[in-house]
Scaffold this active site. Structure first.
Site, PDB file in Angstrom:
ATOM      1  N   GLU A 161       0.820  -1.214   0.000  1.00  0.00           N
ATOM      2  CA  GLU A 161       0.000   0.000   0.000  1.00  0.00           C
ATOM      3  C   GLU A 161       0.856   1.268   0.000  1.00  0.00           C
ATOM      4  O   GLU A 161       0.367   2.342   0.300  1.00  0.00           O
ATOM      5  CB  GLU A 161      -0.950  -0.013   1.201  1.00  0.00           C
ATOM      6  CG  GLU A 161      -1.892  -1.205   1.144  1.00  0.00           C
ATOM      7  CD  GLU A 161      -2.989  -1.172   2.183  1.00  0.00           C
ATOM      8  OE1 GLU A 161      -2.903  -0.361   3.121  1.00  0.00           O
ATOM      9  OE2 GLU A 161      -3.936  -1.962   2.040  1.00  0.00           O
ATOM     10  N   LYS A 166     -15.528  -1.893   2.465  1.00  0.00           N
ATOM     11  CA  LYS A 166     -14.791  -2.190   1.228  1.00  0.00           C
ATOM     12  C   LYS A 166     -15.805  -2.818   0.292  1.00  0.00           C
ATOM     13  O   LYS A 166     -16.329  -3.904   0.586  1.00  0.00           O
ATOM     14  CB  LYS A 166     -13.677  -3.189   1.507  1.00  0.00           C
ATOM     15  CG  LYS A 166     -12.563  -2.701   2.436  1.00  0.00           C
ATOM     16  CD  LYS A 166     -11.730  -3.888   2.899  1.00  0.00           C
ATOM     17  CE  LYS A 166     -10.410  -3.465   3.522  1.00  0.00           C
ATOM     18  NZ  LYS A 166      -9.749  -4.624   4.204  1.00  0.00           N
TER      19      LYS A 166
HETATM   20  P1  PGA Z   1      -6.494  -5.918   2.378  1.00  0.00           P
HETATM   21  O1  PGA Z   1      -5.957  -4.948   3.490  1.00  0.00           O
HETATM   22  O2  PGA Z   1      -7.002  -5.120   1.253  1.00  0.00           O
HETATM   23  O3  PGA Z   1      -5.279  -6.762   2.017  1.00  0.00           O
HETATM   24  O4  PGA Z   1      -7.568  -6.750   3.016  1.00  0.00           O
HETATM   25  C1  PGA Z   1      -6.537  -3.711   3.839  1.00  0.00           C
HETATM   26  C2  PGA Z   1      -6.987  -3.694   5.305  1.00  0.00           C
HETATM   27  O5  PGA Z   1      -6.878  -4.689   6.000  1.00  0.00           O
HETATM   28  O6  PGA Z   1      -7.498  -2.690   5.766  1.00  0.00           O
HETATM   29 ZN    ZN Z   2      -7.901  -4.171   7.895  1.00  0.00          ZN
END
Ligand code: PGA
Ligand code: ZN
Length: 436
Positions: free
Chosen positions: A223, A356
């Site tokens: 990230e 998400k």
């Molecule tokens: P991920 O991580 O997209 O790999 O799930 C992001 C998070 O855990 O906030």
């Molecule tokens: Zn997370």
């Protein structure tokens, strides 16, 4: 009103060079829009299925040609003639095509690609900014239905406070640390642009501090955060606090810290298995003791996935103990699933949700999750995944629903900056342009 006239999907690559789905959509008036689906690494067990080909001859089995085919052959034809501005009808149609819990029939990535492309096409057809279209879709007064009407409303779109990754660990940086992220929030910044400038300054100071301490401060995780091989979670936190001070800012006043523990990933047989320097194998109570110590010693105001996705009793204990001191965010715990969020609200687990869109698979379900959380007084953090693309829909989503916060990753790498830059553009409109 216009109607959907053409849908086309293809396989493209995300920020990790892994295949993902892109969907293009046109209406009968010639408007067009496209969207790309994000992809996680630390995925929760209850997430919608990311349909991958499994054909080892291509991308080690990670190809998405089956999902693409599902859009082109099944989903696209089923959406013809629908109004792209009517997101709920579009998503209802998608859910009727695949009524399985985790979207295993057509793939969450296939459904979400279509759902997001329709959202963007809806804005184009209405000739409004995407966040305005999302606001109109989210805002209960514009739609009938008791659930929508019962939810708390937001009076206008607004800018979210970013939560920005500084040091990555866990599955995002080769398992160098148990905790997945140490993040900062520029809580004292008067506006978004200032908050981002502070954040970049902190990020640069942190890189320098890590390099001076002999760590490879220039290597970054998935990230865009630094991924140094530190000795402990505590050391990571300390580096970030020092970087805030080195940037001439006040830790705890101008800028606070947030953790994403992502505890599911070191949980097995009822124990949290941290490396020795961070405490070894701990019970839920002992891990909460450790988190309590951390929040009393450092200016930490938010802790995500402090416990595992199945440890509901642990989450109740955690929330009872720390819920009035700190923001407790459920990510893997809730997986943007309204049923899981409802259960959390009823049992007193967490006080904030991470949203998400690909965890659940359609825009409408994500909006439902956001509304439900909001109506129960849970704070909402709209979040990217570790695998992202140049698609910046996320920024408009956060603004359009009036989310309190947004989590995009670090302040490096274009798939992250695409969203920050979109926020800056929206901020010009919402906050007014700053002149010197
Ligand atoms: P991920 O991580 O997209 O790999 O799930 C992001 C998070 O855990 O906030
Ligand atoms: Zn997370």
């Amino acid at each position: 009103m216009t109607v959907i006239a053409k849908v086309h999907a293809r396989e493209v690559l995300d920020s990790r060079g892994r295949p993902t789905v892109e969907v293009e959509m046109l209406d009968d008036a010639g408007h067009c829009a496209s969207a790309m689906v994000p992809s996680g690494a630390s995925t929760g067990r209850f997430e919608a299925l990311e349909l991958r080909d499994g054909d080892l001859a291509r991308y080690d089995g990670a190809g998405v040609l089956r999902a693409v085919d599902n859009v082109n052959r099944v989903i696209g034809p089923a959406l013809m003639g629908l109004d792209p501005a009517d997101q709920f009808s579009i998503d209802d149609r998608l859910l009727a095509l695949d009524p399985t819990d985790r979207k295993t029939q057509l793939g969450g990535n296939a459904l979400l690609g279509a759902s997001l492309a329709a959202l963007r096409l809806g804005a184009a057809a209405r000739h409004v900014w995407l966040y305005e279209h999302i606001f109109a879709t989210y805002e209960p007064t514009t739609a009938a239905g008791s659930e929508r009407a019962a939810a708390q409303t937001i009076d206008r779109p607004r800018m979210p406070l970013p939560m920005i990754n500084m040091i990555s660990g866990g599955l995002h940086a080769g398992g160098n640390l148990d905790f997945q992220d140490v993040l900062v929030q520029p809580v004292g910044a008067p506006d978004l642009a200032t908050g981002l400038e502070w954040t970049v300054r902190i990020y640069r100071r942190l890189g320098k501090l890590l390099a001076e301490a002999g760590y490879e401060g220039t290597l970054v995780g998935d990230e865009g955060g630094f991924g140094p091989r530190l000795k402990s979670n505590r050391e990571a936190i300390e580096f970030v606090v020092r970087a805030i001070a080195a940037a001439g800012l006040r830790p705890g006043l101008d800028v606070t810290l947030a953790l994403d523990v992502a505890a599911t990933h070191f949980y097995s047989d009822g124990m949290y298995r941290l490396r020795a320097t961070s405490g070894g194998a701990l019970t839920s109570d002992e891990l909460v003791d450790e988190i309590e110590r951390l929040i009393s010693e450092y200016p930490i105001t938010s802790v995500e996935d402090a416990l595992a996705e199945e440890d509901w009793s642990g989450w109740q204990m955690l929330t009872a103990r720390l819920g009035n001191k700190v923001q407790l965010v459920g990510d893997d715990l809730f997986t943007t699933n309204p049923a899981r969020i409802r259960w959390g609200i009823e049992t007193g687990a967490a006080n904030a949700v991470l949203v998400k869109v690909n965890q659940i698979g359609t825009v409408s379900e994500s909006l439902r999750a956001l509304r439900l959380a909001h109506s129960a007084g849970y704070r909402r953090i709209v979040s990217a995944r570790s695998g992202e693309t140049e698609d910046s829909t996320l920024a408009d989503l956060a603004v359009g629903v009036g989310a309190e916060q947004i989590k995009i990753g670090s302040i490096a790498r274009s798939e992250r900056l695409a969203k920050y830059n979109r926020l800056l553009k929206i901020a010009e409109r919402l906050e007014g342009v700053k002149t010197a």
